[in-house]
Each structure stands twice: as C-alpha cells, then as structure tokens.
Design a protein around this motif. Structure first.
Motif, PDB file in Angstrom:
ATOM      1  N   TYR A 132       0.829  -1.211   0.000  1.00  6.10           N
ATOM      2  CA  TYR A 132       0.000   0.000   0.000  1.00  6.10           C
ATOM      3  C   TYR A 132       0.864   1.262   0.000  1.00  6.10           C
ATOM      4  O   TYR A 132       0.800   2.080   0.908  1.00  6.10           O
ATOM      5  CB  TYR A 132      -1.014  -0.011   1.162  1.00  6.10           C
ATOM      6  N   GLU A 138       3.618  -5.837   5.754  1.00  2.00           N
ATOM      7  CA  GLU A 138       2.882  -7.075   5.541  1.00  2.00           C
ATOM      8  C   GLU A 138       3.785  -8.270   5.835  1.00  2.00           C
ATOM      9  O   GLU A 138       4.943  -8.291   5.438  1.00  2.00           O
ATOM     10  CB  GLU A 138       2.411  -7.126   4.087  1.00  2.00           C
TER      11      GLU A 138
ATOM     12  N   ARG B   6      -6.668  -3.595 -12.283  1.00  5.01           N
ATOM     13  CA  ARG B   6      -6.679  -3.924 -10.882  1.00  5.01           C
ATOM     14  C   ARG B   6      -7.417  -2.814 -10.149  1.00  5.01           C
ATOM     15  O   ARG B   6      -7.358  -1.666 -10.548  1.00  5.01           O
ATOM     16  CB  ARG B   6      -5.245  -3.995 -10.398  1.00  5.01           C
ATOM     17  N   VAL B  22      -5.559  -5.568   6.194  1.00  7.47           N
ATOM     18  CA  VAL B  22      -6.079  -4.337   5.600  1.00  7.47           C
ATOM     19  C   VAL B  22      -7.571  -4.513   5.372  1.00  7.47           C
ATOM     20  O   VAL B  22      -8.028  -5.548   4.882  1.00  7.47           O
ATOM     21  CB  VAL B  22      -5.352  -4.025   4.276  1.00  7.47           C
ATOM     22  N   LEU B  24     -10.700  -3.111   3.480  1.00  5.80           N
ATOM     23  CA  LEU B  24     -11.116  -2.231   2.392  1.00  5.80           C
ATOM     24  C   LEU B  24     -12.630  -2.157   2.271  1.00  5.80           C
ATOM     25  O   LEU B  24     -13.160  -1.513   1.369  1.00  5.80           O
ATOM     26  CB  LEU B  24     -10.530  -2.730   1.063  1.00  5.80           C
ATOM     27  N   VAL B  59      -8.785  -9.863 -12.514  1.00  2.00           N
ATOM     28  CA  VAL B  59      -8.978 -11.049 -11.684  1.00  2.00           C
ATOM     29  C   VAL B  59      -9.167 -10.547 -10.254  1.00  2.00           C
ATOM     30  O   VAL B  59      -8.291  -9.873  -9.717  1.00  2.00           O
ATOM     31  CB  VAL B  59      -7.730 -11.965 -11.737  1.00  2.00           C
ATOM     32  N   GLY B  60     -10.299 -10.834  -9.671  1.00  2.00           N
ATOM     33  CA  GLY B  60     -10.516 -10.341  -8.322  1.00  2.00           C
ATOM     34  C   GLY B  60     -11.967 -10.452  -7.900  1.00  2.00           C
ATOM     35  O   GLY B  60     -12.783 -11.057  -8.597  1.00  2.00           O
ATOM     36  N   PRO B  61     -12.287  -9.846  -6.759  1.00  2.00           N
ATOM     37  CA  PRO B  61     -13.617 -10.000  -6.177  1.00  2.00           C
ATOM     38  C   PRO B  61     -14.718  -9.315  -7.000  1.00  2.00           C
ATOM     39  O   PRO B  61     -14.428  -8.601  -7.962  1.00  2.00           O
ATOM     40  CB  PRO B  61     -13.484  -9.334  -4.809  1.00  2.00           C
ATOM     41  N   ILE B  86     -10.308 -15.176  -3.606  1.00  2.00           N
ATOM     42  CA  ILE B  86      -8.976 -15.630  -3.189  1.00  2.00           C
ATOM     43  C   ILE B  86      -7.936 -14.601  -3.613  1.00  2.00           C
ATOM     44  O   ILE B  86      -7.967 -14.095  -4.731  1.00  2.00           O
ATOM     45  CB  ILE B  86      -8.635 -16.985  -3.862  1.00  2.00           C
ATOM     46  N   ALA B  87      -7.037 -14.279  -2.721  1.00  2.00           N
ATOM     47  CA  ALA B  87      -5.956 -13.354  -3.060  1.00  2.00           C
ATOM     48  C   ALA B  87      -4.827 -14.131  -3.721  1.00  2.00           C
ATOM     49  O   ALA B  87      -4.142 -14.909  -3.076  1.00  2.00           O
ATOM     50  CB  ALA B  87      -5.447 -12.656  -1.798  1.00  2.00           C
ATOM     51  N   LEU B  88      -4.681 -13.942  -4.999  1.00  2.11           N
ATOM     52  CA  LEU B  88      -3.625 -14.653  -5.728  1.00  2.11           C
ATOM     53  C   LEU B  88      -2.381 -13.790  -5.790  1.00  2.11           C
ATOM     54  O   LEU B  88      -2.442 -12.619  -6.153  1.00  2.11           O
ATOM     55  CB  LEU B  88      -4.081 -14.943  -7.162  1.00  2.11           C
ATOM     56  N   LEU B  93      -1.189 -15.439 -10.252  1.00  2.00           N
ATOM     57  CA  LEU B  93      -2.083 -14.649 -11.102  1.00  2.00           C
ATOM     58  C   LEU B  93      -1.630 -14.659 -12.562  1.00  2.00           C
ATOM     59  O   LEU B  93      -2.448 -14.677 -13.494  1.00  2.00           O
ATOM     60  CB  LEU B  93      -2.092 -13.219 -10.549  1.00  2.00           C
ATOM     61  N   TRP B 118      -0.346  -3.877  -3.581  1.00  2.00           N
ATOM     62  CA  TRP B 118       0.659  -4.805  -3.080  1.00  2.00           C
ATOM     63  C   TRP B 118       2.071  -4.337  -3.358  1.00  2.00           C
ATOM     64  O   TRP B 118       3.022  -5.027  -3.052  1.00  2.00           O
ATOM     65  CB  TRP B 118       0.412  -6.198  -3.655  1.00  2.00           C
ATOM     66  N   ILE B 211      -0.723 -14.270   2.983  1.00  2.00           N
ATOM     67  CA  ILE B 211      -0.511 -13.085   3.832  1.00  2.00           C
ATOM     68  C   ILE B 211      -0.879 -13.476   5.250  1.00  2.00           C
ATOM     69  O   ILE B 211      -1.982 -13.948   5.515  1.00  2.00           O
ATOM     70  CB  ILE B 211      -1.381 -11.916   3.350  1.00  2.00           C
ATOM     71  N   GLU B 214      -1.059  -7.912   8.457  1.00  2.00           N
ATOM     72  CA  GLU B 214      -0.852  -6.593   7.866  1.00  2.00           C
ATOM     73  C   GLU B 214      -0.998  -5.563   8.975  1.00  2.00           C
ATOM     74  O   GLU B 214      -1.969  -5.587   9.718  1.00  2.00           O
ATOM     75  CB  GLU B 214      -1.876  -6.324   6.764  1.00  2.00           C
TER      76      GLU B 214
HETATM   77  N1  LIG Z   1      -5.974 -11.360  -7.955  1.00  2.00           N
HETATM   78  C1  LIG Z   1      -6.468 -10.219  -7.519  1.00  2.00           C
HETATM   79  N2  LIG Z   1      -6.767  -9.237  -8.381  1.00  2.00           N
HETATM   80  C2  LIG Z   1      -7.304  -8.078  -7.938  1.00  2.00           C
HETATM   81  N3  LIG Z   1      -7.559  -7.820  -6.655  1.00  2.00           N
HETATM   82  C3  LIG Z   1      -7.285  -8.753  -5.757  1.00  2.00           C
HETATM   83  C4  LIG Z   1      -6.725  -9.993  -6.147  1.00  2.00           C
HETATM   84  N4  LIG Z   1      -6.559 -10.713  -5.056  1.00  2.00           N
HETATM   85  C5  LIG Z   1      -6.979  -9.975  -4.033  1.00  2.00           C
HETATM   86  N5  LIG Z   1      -7.429  -8.796  -4.436  1.00  2.00           N
HETATM   87  C6  LIG Z   1      -7.945  -7.742  -3.602  1.00  2.00           C
HETATM   88  O1  LIG Z   1      -6.888  -6.961  -3.101  1.00  2.00           O
HETATM   89  C7  LIG Z   1      -7.233  -6.489  -1.799  1.00  2.00           C
HETATM   90  C8  LIG Z   1      -6.176  -6.793  -0.776  1.00  2.00           C
HETATM   91  O2  LIG Z   1      -6.242  -8.124  -0.395  1.00  2.00           O
HETATM   92  P1  LIG Z   1      -5.723  -8.614   1.046  1.00  2.00           P
HETATM   93  O3  LIG Z   1      -4.416  -7.896   1.214  1.00  2.00           O
HETATM   94  O4  LIG Z   1      -5.589 -10.076   0.895  1.00  2.00           O
HETATM   95  O5  LIG Z   1      -6.750  -8.194   2.036  1.00  2.00           O
HETATM   96  C9  LIG Z   1      -8.578  -7.099  -1.465  1.00  2.00           C
HETATM   97  O6  LIG Z   1      -9.596  -6.188  -1.821  1.00  2.00           O
HETATM   98  C10 LIG Z   1      -8.608  -8.311  -2.350  1.00  2.00           C
HETATM   99  O7  LIG Z   1      -9.896  -8.720  -2.612  1.00  2.00           O
END
Ligand SMILES: Nc1ncnc2c1ncn2[C@@H]1O[C@H](COP(=O)(O)O)[C@@H](O)[C@H]1O
Ligand SMILES: Cc1cc2nc3c(=O)[nH]c(=O)nc-3n(C[C@H](O)[C@H](O)[C@H](O)COP(=O)(O)OP(=O)(O)OC[C@H]3O[C@@H](n4cnc5c(N)ncnc54)[C@H](O)[C@@H]3O)c2cc1C
Lengths: 316, 250
Positions: A132, A138, B6, B22, B24, B59-61, B86-88, B93, B118, B211, B214
């Motif tokens: 971020y 992290e 993204r 985190v 969001l 790719v994402g939610p 799923i966080a890839l 990815l 990220w 992860i 955080e």
């Molecule tokens: N492959 C992905 N593409 C886009 N966004 C994603 C992907 N994986 C996770 N996210 C989103 O990125 C954000 C951070 O994820 P996290 O750090 O796991 O909480 C969350 O909103 C996830 O849903």
C-alpha cells in the motif's frame, strides 16, 4: 544451496550484494552460499565475492556487458536448477525486480518481493515487506520448496569480508537471443555518492522554483553535507532533474540516516520512497504541507532564505 | 491488445487495518492509476489506426466489476472478469492472465508497472515468461509500427530507447500519457458492452504466498517544526538540533 545473483558495478560488488549475503546467512536454511556474477570484466567483483561466499560462480562474457531481463533470468534460473538451489536471492533494484519474476516462473518457485526480513522455519519461508505504497508492513509466508526473493536495499547490514577464499568456477550457460533492442540510452552519471548508499539525502521539489534554484539550494546544501541528491516526480517531469534522482513510488526508495526535503509537499507517492528514513527534515513555506506530518525537524519558511542560511551555517 | 485492470484503494484515502489485515470494506476503490496508463495507451494505439480490439482483463472480487465498467467507459471494447475472493500472488495470477492471453490470441499486454496495493512489480514479467514473450518495463513513451514497438523506458541509472517485435508485455508508469475520463455518453454506452464473467476454477491455480499479517507501523516522528520568519535564527537552531540532538551531521 542459497544462490545470490550479485549486483556489481565498475568491477566492484555493490553494497546491496553484501547486504544480501547477510540476509542469506541469517535465513536459517542449510546449504552453501553461492554468489553468481554475470557481467563483463568482473574479475574484481568475483575476488570480492570470494571473501564472503562459499562458492563463486562466474560468467564473464561480452553478452553480459549490458543487462537484459531474459538473459539474466535464463542464466540465474539455469544455475539455480543445476545447483538445486532452494533459495535464490536477487537485489531489489529496478532490474532485479524486473527479471526475478521470470526466474520464479522458470523454477516454479514462489516469489517474495522487496523483502525487509526473511526467515526459514518449520518448512516454510516467512518474510516481511511493505505494501500500500509502503504504508503497510505485511507478513507473508510460503510453503513452496523453492523461493526467489528480492531483497530491499538498506534492510540488512552489509556482511564484512572474511578471511576465506571461496573457490571460483566458470559456468556454462544456454542463453536465449536478446529480443529487446536498446537503440539509445541516456545514463545519468553523477560524481556524488549514490542515492541508495548515502547516509544523508537532500531532495528538492517544485518549491525550489527552477532548475537553477535546485542547483543553488539542493546541490549547494548536499555539497556541504557530502549528501546524495534526490528529486520529486514533479520536477523530473518538468525536466529540471534527471530521472535517476527521482525518489518515490515510480523512482528510487531510500532510507538514509537523514532525509532533507526542500520545497516538497509530501504526496503519498513521494513518501512511499522515503518514509522509512531515520530522520526526516522538511523545509516548506506551507505549514500544512503533508511532509510536516512525517518530519522530525522542520522549518516553515521560504526555501530561498532558509537554505542559503543553512549553507552559510555549515560553512562556518 | 489486453490491458490488465486492478482495483485498489484510492491513493488519497488512508489505509485502515482490522484484526491484522487491511480492511477495504468501507473504502473507496478505484482503477489502479498505473492500469489507466496502460488502457489509455491501448486506446491511443487503436485510435492511431491499429486494427485490434482492446480487452480489459481483471482477476478479483465481485467489486472489481466497477473498475472493469470504468475501463469499458474509457473505451475498451470488452472486458473479462475472473471472479474470485482468493488473493492470488502475482506469480499465480500470471498463470490466469497468460491463459486468457492465449484464448484471446492477444499480441500485446499492457500491465501496471507497480500495483498500488501490493507494491508488486511482478505481474507483467511473470506473464511474459509464461508466454515466452519479451517484456519492457516502466515505459514512458510508446509507438507501434508494423508489429514493432518502439519507445522509451526507465532503467536503474537512466533512460533507454528500445524496440521490440510483438508479441510483448509492456508495463507502464506515470508520465506515459494522460488518461482520459469516461464521458457520460460513454458510460451509458459501456453498459451495453460485453463484460464476461469467468470462474477461477478452470485455471487451476493456487496462491503460492499467504498473507499472515498486515499492520500499519507509523514511525513516531518528533515533529519539531520551527518558524522560519527569521531565517538565520531558524537555520542556526535546525543545525544545532541535527548536530547535537539527532547527531546526523558532524
Ligand atoms: N488477484 C487479484 N486481483 C485483484 N484484486 C485482488 C486480487 N486478489 C486480491 N485482491 C484484492 O486486493 C485487496 C487486498 O487483499 P488482502 O491484502 O488479501 O486483504 C482485497 O480487496 C482483495 O480482494
Ligand atoms: C502513479 C503515480 C506515481 C507517482 N510517483 C511519484 C514518485 O515516484 N515520486 C514523486 O515525488 N512523485 C510521484 N508522483 C507525483 C506525486 O503525486 C506529486 O505530484 C509530486 O510528488 C509532487 O512533487 P512536489 O512536492 O515537488 O510538488 P508540489 O506538490 O507542487 O509541492 C511543492 C511544495 O513546495 C512548497 N513551496 C513552494 N514554494 C516554496 C518556497 N519558496 N519555499 C518553501 N516551500 C515552497 C509548496 O508549499 C509545496 O508544498 C506520482 C503520482 C502518481 C499518480
């Protein structure tokens, strides 16, 4: 084996390589530490590497005179798989971060980017890095057998050379053809200490008023302090300063003992490149500028008056 | 042409964490600025006469659909959304992205130089490797003629001019262009454009990196801010503090 892809310049190992050696020693995963040196005329760097590694692998050839992501990743991946490396460590420079993902894909390995710590325990590798725009720390973990990690510059102490002389081997490589042709380059050389190695960084933003203002104020102060010089995106885009001096999300990341920001507002993208500095000093005429929120010391005032007074004070 | 989209936290917003992650859920999310540059560049190439579709891929939610709609409103021809909670990680990815590129017979992929969430720079390069394509990162100028891309990009110590034959992966950065805003008519038109949903299962990928925590670690700063009306006095005081308190200068 822990394989380190060395960063080096002008026949010498870069500080980042010594930092990566420390990272490798503290990893807690067994196996010899091998340093791979890709380049042209790297005899000096190889000799330095022999003082900190268990093995030095050298590919000294014209093809490596100039960096290319595909050549580098092919070479590192080949040596890693031949040596059955479980860990491949690469510098967190722009080029290191560019070619490391290709190495990870080739090795079917997990990639840990820009790590500030790295530990192996209970069959998993855990690490920390910033996310971020460097606002979040992290923790990450991977059970993957093979990992590739880029190591953030400045995160580990530089390893001291020992008295051992590791054996050096020349390596055979099957390399792909270059596909990206470089048809011109403007590389910015500076006589100053480099941004990533300096204890003090003096950086300027739009508040210095002009390219001349930068020379007078920022370079003037840096000269007094033996500091490196940094710039914001705004003035790099304006053509006042070369891109190599840019600090921030799309520039360099620095963490010196002191970062002196002159006429810089402190946008998050800029902060992401310098917010880990030990001490932050800001000079800005706007007392509400976000840079003051992260400053240890500061002066609300006109840089045209404050900075010459600082230079004067240092001369005395 | 494929552009990767993204959805990230708006840079102007502060990050919040909850229970070591985190959060969001209540934050404003936007298309990553880095991806806007890629999309804008693809649109300009098409408008410059390149006869190719511009496909936005994400790719994402479920929420990511908003960003893909924005991409369509900016001018993408269609969009593909691989929906997953799923966080890839970028290496995993890249497998999905490479597979879509094959299905769509893409010849150019534009991808952000560094993700604003990220802070990863890996997706473009990893995708290129999976496809066995060349890559050029951090481009600041781009043009295309007869399947050859030429342009400028940033390297460790300066800038290079490059040329590369397609197919290729290009990563973007600020300064490449000035992304357009979606206009109201285009937002309306975008509602009729195709936004295809796919499931992640068919791609058979698993995240390789998990992860585990955080945290926002704000370094406490001293915030000793002096008034500079008397420049000489303020300068003297600051030098004193840096020498005798912080001990960072001799
Ligand atoms: N492959 C992905 N593409 C886009 N966004 C994603 C992907 N994986 C996770 N996210 C989103 O990125 C954000 C951070 O994820 P996290 O750090 O796991 O909480 C969350 O909103 C996830 O849903
Ligand atoms: C995707 C993306 C990536 C980016 N990457 C980066 C990056 O890597 N690095 C980066 O720096 N930026 C980056 N930016 C840009 C960033 O958002 C800011 O625009 C930029 O950092 C502002 O630069 P600045 O502080 O020099 O200028 P400004 O924001 O214009 O600030 C100038 C400051 O100088 C002060 N000032 C003016 N005159 C005087 C005076 N006489 N005396 C004292 N103070 C004075 C003003 O009060 C003001 O605070 C990025 C933006 C995006 C969207």
């Amino acid at each position: 084996m822990i394989l380190i892809a060395a960063e080096h310049a002008n026949g010498k190992l870069s500080r980042s390589t010594y930092e990566i050696v420390t990272c490798a020693r503290e990893l807690g995963r067994e196996g010899p530490i091998a340093i791979l040196i890709l380049g042209k005329d790297v005899v000096g760097a190889a000799a330095e590497a022999a003082l900190v590694a268990d093995q030095v692998l050298v590919a000294d050839r014209a093809q490596f005179a100039q960096y290319d992501a595909e050549l580098w990743s092919a070479a590192v991946a080949q040596i890693a798989s031949e040596g059955e490396a479980h860990t491949v460590l690469i510098g967190g420079s722009r080029s290191g971060r560019e070619y490391s993902p290709r190495v990870a894909v080739r090795l079917d390995a997990a990639l840990l980017e820009d790590v500030t710590s790295l530990r192996f325990a209970k069959d998993a590798v855990s690490a920390q890095h910033y996310t971020y725009l460097a606002r979040v720390t992290e923790k990450i973990e991977t059970p993957a057998k093979t990992i590739v990690a880029t190591v953030k510059p400045g995160s580990f102490a530089a390893a001291a050379p020992g008295s051992n002389h590791a054996e050096q081997f020349d390596v055979d490589l099957n390399l792909p053809e270059r596909r990206v042709k470089v048809i011109g380059r403007s590389l910015e050389k500076t006589a100053r200490i480099s941004l990533s190695e300096a204890d003090i960084v003096v950086a300027g933003g739009r508040g210095v008023g002009s390219a001349d203002g930068f020379t007078k104020l920022v370079e003037g102060l840096a000269d007094q302090l033996g500091a490196a010089v940094g710039a914001t995106r705004a003035i790099v885009d304006a053509g006042w300063r070369p891109y190599s001096e840019q600090v921030g999300q799309t520039g360099k990341t620095v963490q010196p003992k002191a970062y002196i920001a002159i006429g810089i507002s402190g946008a998050v993208q800029h902060l992401s490149g310098m917010s880990k500095s030990k001490i932050i000093v800001a000079i800005n005429k706007d007392g509400d500028a976000p840079i003051f929120k992260v400053a240890d010391y500061g002066i609300v005032g006109d840089v045209q008056q404050i900075v010459p007074a600082l230079i004067d004070g240092l001369r005395k | 042409m494929m552009t990767l989209i993204r959805q990230v936290l708006d840079a102007e917003q502060s990050v919040r964490t909850r229970d070591g992650a985190v959060d969001l859920a209540n934050s404003k999310l936007v298309m990553d600025t880095m991806d806007e540059y890629g999309l804008e560049e693809a649109l300009r190439l098409r408008e410059g006469g390149i006869d190719a579709e511009v496909i936005a891929v994400g790719v994402g939610p479920a929420r990511l659909r908003e960003a893909l709609r924005t991409a369509l409103a900016m001018g993408a021809d269609r969009a593909v959304h691989v929906e997953t909670e799923i966080a890839l990680d970028p290496i995993a990815l890249s497998k999905v992205v490479a597979e879509i590129a094959r299905q769509e017979q893409a010849e150019l992929i534009l991808c952000g130089g560094q993700q604003a969430d990220w802070d990863s720079q890996a997706l473009g390069a990893a995708t290129a490797e999976r496809l066995n394509w060349p890559q050029v990162t951090w481009t600041s100028a781009l043009s295309l003629q007869d399947s050859t891309l030429t342009g400028k990009h940033d390297v460790d110590e300066g800038r290079e001019e490059f040329s590369v034959a397609l197919p290729a992966v290009i990563t973007t950065q600020q300064g490449l262009n000035d992304p357009r805003y979606p206009t109201l008519p285009n937002i309306l038109k975008a509602k009729k454009k195709e936004l295809r949903s796919e499931t992640l299962e068919q791609f058979q990928v698993q995240p390789m990196v998990k992860i585990t925590g955080e945290e926002i670690q704000v370094k406490e700063r001293l915030r000793k801010i002096l008034d500079g009306k008397d420049a000489a006095a303020a300068a003297t005081e600051l030098l004193h503090l840096l020498r005798d308190e912080a001990r960072v200068i001799a």
